[in-house]
Scaffold this active site. Structure first.
Site, PDB file in Angstrom:
ATOM      1  N   THR A   1       0.853  -1.183   0.000  1.00 47.20           N
ATOM      2  CA  THR A   1       0.000   0.000   0.000  1.00 47.20           C
ATOM      3  C   THR A   1       0.892   1.236   0.000  1.00 47.20           C
ATOM      4  OG1 THR A   1      -0.083   0.288   2.407  1.00 47.20           O
ATOM      5  CG2 THR A   1      -1.713  -1.203   1.432  1.00 47.20           C
TER       6      THR A   1
ATOM      7  N   ILE B   1       2.563  -1.150   5.108  1.00 50.59           N
ATOM      8  CA  ILE B   1       1.951   0.150   5.412  1.00 50.59           C
ATOM      9  C   ILE B   1       3.065   1.178   5.565  1.00 50.59           C
ATOM     10  CG2 ILE B   1       1.846  -0.339   7.912  1.00 50.59           C
ATOM     11  CD1 ILE B   1      -0.765   1.381   7.935  1.00 50.59           C
TER      12      ILE B   1
ATOM     13  N   ILE C   1       6.677  -2.405   7.518  1.00 50.09           N
ATOM     14  CA  ILE C   1       6.587  -0.948   7.600  1.00 50.09           C
ATOM     15  C   ILE C   1       7.417  -0.355   6.467  1.00 50.09           C
ATOM     16  CG2 ILE C   1       6.884   1.078   9.041  1.00 50.09           C
ATOM     17  CD1 ILE C   1       4.864  -1.050  10.115  1.00 50.09           C
ATOM     18  N   LYS C   2       6.764   0.456   5.628  1.00 48.82           N
ATOM     19  CA  LYS C   2       7.452   1.037   4.480  1.00 48.82           C
ATOM     20  C   LYS C   2       8.159   2.332   4.874  1.00 48.82           C
ATOM     21  CE  LYS C   2       5.716   0.845   0.159  1.00 48.82           C
ATOM     22  NZ  LYS C   2       4.704   0.964  -0.928  1.00 48.82           N
ATOM     23  N   ILE C   3       9.448   2.385   4.548  1.00 47.77           N
ATOM     24  CA  ILE C   3      10.277   3.565   4.807  1.00 47.77           C
ATOM     25  C   ILE C   3      10.981   3.931   3.515  1.00 47.77           C
ATOM     26  CG2 ILE C   3      12.264   4.456   6.107  1.00 47.77           C
ATOM     27  CD1 ILE C   3      11.554   2.497   8.350  1.00 47.77           C
TER      28      ILE C   3
END
EC number: 2.2.1.2
Length: 368
Positions: free
Chosen positions: A44, A108, A139-141
Site C-alpha cells: 500500500t 503500510i 513498515i514502508k520507509i
C-alpha cells in the site's frame, strides 16, 4: 496446464498486489486473488489509500464513529489504514505460516511528510508496528538519505521493513548496508533475527519514463535505439548487486546466524507506454527470490497472457551494463535521472497524503 501466475511463482517470484481497500477485504476479493491469482502479499501507499477512501462507502460507518469521538484527521487516517492492514494481514496469515514468514506480507507506509526526518520516521514506524500488531506486517520507509539511518534503527528494534523509492544502484547499496547494520544491532540486542524480514523496492517503469523523455529530446538514432531499455537494465544490475552483497563475508555471517536476505522487490511494474507489452516488467524480471508488486491491471494481464520462460535476469548482466555504457555515450546523466525520480517520488506521495487528509477531513465534517 498451469497458469502464468503459477509459473511465475514456481520460478521463485512472489506476486504481491499493489493495492488494498476495505471493499477488497470485505467482499472476499482479496482471498479470491490469493486462491486464483497466486498473490502472496499486498503493498500500500498514500495514493492507494487516497483512492480507496475517496470511494468512501465501505468506510462510512468507521468515519461516523471517529467523527463522533472527535478524532482528528491524522488520528482517523491512522485508525482506518491500520484497520485495513490488520484485516489484510489476517487474510494472508495462512500464506505467512506456509512460507515460514517469507510471504503473506502486508505493507503500510510512514507518512511521506516525514521522508527527510529520521527521528520522526523511526517513531512512526514503531507506532505503526505496535498498532497493526501482526507479525506479517511490513513498515514502508523511503530510501531517502534521512530514511537510511531510520531503516537501520527500525530493523534493530526487530521490526520488518519494506524499503521503498529506490532508483539508483548507489542508493540500493546503501540500503543493503542499512539492512545489514540493523540486523547486526538486532542480533546484539538479543532479537530473534530469523523473524525479521525486509524487501528493497526498486522502481522500474518510472526509470523508463524519465530516461525515455531525455532520449527523445536528444533525438539521435543511437538515443532512440535505447528507448524503454533503461528500467529493466537498471533492475537487472540491482539483482547483480544483491547477489554480490549477500555473498559477502559480512552477510554470510548473519545468514548463518539465522538472518534472512533482504529480497529485491520490483515496484512500479505497470507499463506506462501503450506501445510496450503490458507484461514487460514482469516477464523480463523473473529471478528467484524476488518480489513483483503489481497493480491489478498488470496482474490480470500476466494471468491472461504472460509468457514466463524462466530466469530472465541473471544471464543478462552483460547486456544491462552495455545499456548503461550506451546511455552515458549519448549524454544521459543517470545520477541526475535517479535524483529527479527520488525527489518526484517523495513529492507525489506527499501530494497523495494531503489528498488523503482532505478526503478524510471532508468525510469527518459530513458525519458531524
Amino acid at each position: 496446464m498451469s497458469t502464468p501466475t503459477e509459473q511465475l511463482s514456481a520460478a521463485g517470484v512472489s506476486i504481491w498486489l499493489d493495492d488494498l481497500s476495505r471493499e477488497r477485504i470485505t467482499t472476499g476479493n482479496l482471498a479470491a486473488l490469493i486462491a486464483d491469482r497466486n498473490i502472496s502479499g499486498v503493498t500500500t501507499n498514500p495514493t492507494i489509500f487516497a483512492g480507496a477512501l475517496s470511494k468512501g462507502e465501505a468506510y462510512a460507518e468507521q468515519v461516523a464513529s471517529l467523527a463522533a469521538a472527535g478524532a482528528s484527521v491524522d488520528t482517523a487516517i491512522f485508525e482506518i489504514t491500520t484497520d485495513d492492514v490488520q484485516a489484510a494481514s489476517d487474510i494472508f496469515r495462512p500464506v505467512f505460516d506456509a512460507t515460514r514468514g517469507v510471504d503473506g506480507r502486508v505493507s503500510i507506509e510512514v507518512s511521506p511528510d516525514l521522508a527527510h526526518d529520521t527521528a520522526a520516521t523511526v517513531a512512526q514506524a514503531k507506532e505503526l508496528w505496535a498498532k497493526v500488531d501482526r507479525p506479517n506486517a511490513l513498515i514502508k520507509i523511503p530510501a531517502t538519505k534521512a530514511g537510511l539511518p531510520a531503516i537501520t534503527e527500525v530493523i534493530a528494534a526487530g521490526i520488518s521493513v519494506n524499503v521503498t523509492l529506490i532508483f539508483s544502484l548507489e542508493r540500493y547499496a546503501a540500503v543493503i548496508d542499512a539492512y545489514l547494520s540493523g540486523i547486526e544491532r538486532a542480533r546484539a540486542a538479543g532479537h530473534d533475527i530469523s523473524t525479521i524480514q525486509s524487501v528493497a523496492s526498486f522502481f522500474v517503469s518510472r526509470v523508463d519514463t524519465e530516461v525515455d523523455n531525455r532520449l527523445k529530446a536528444i533525438g539521435t538514432d543511437a538515443a532512440k535505439d535505447l528507448l524503454s531499455k533503461a528500467g529493466i537494465a537498471n533492475a537487472r544490475l540491482a539483482y547483480e548487486l544483491f547477489e554480490r552483497e549477500f555473498a559477502s563475508d559480512r552477510a554470510r555471517t548473519l545468514l548463518e546466524a539465522g538472518a534472512n536476505v533482504q529480497r529485491p522487490l520490483w515496484a512500479s511494474t505497470g507499463v506506462k507506454d501503450p506501445a510496450l507489452p503490458d507484461t514487460l516488467y514482469v516477464t523480463e524480471l523473473v529471478a528467484a527470490g524476488t518480489v513483483n508488486t503489481m497493480p491489478e491491471k498488470t496482474l490480470e494481464a500476466t494471468f491472461d497472457h504472460g509468457e514466463i520462460t524462466g530466469d530472465t535476469v541473471t544471464g543478462n548482466y552483460g547486456s544491462a551494463h552495455e545499456v548503461f555504457d550506451r546511455l552515458a555515450a549519448v549524454g544521459v546523466d543517470f545520477d541526475d535521472v535517479t535524483q529527479v525520480l527520488e525527489d518526484e517520488g517523495v513529492e507525489k506521495f506527499i501530494v497523495s497524503w494531503h489528498e488523503l487528509q482532505d478526503t478524510v477531513a471532508e468525510a469527518l465534517k459530513a458525519s458531524r
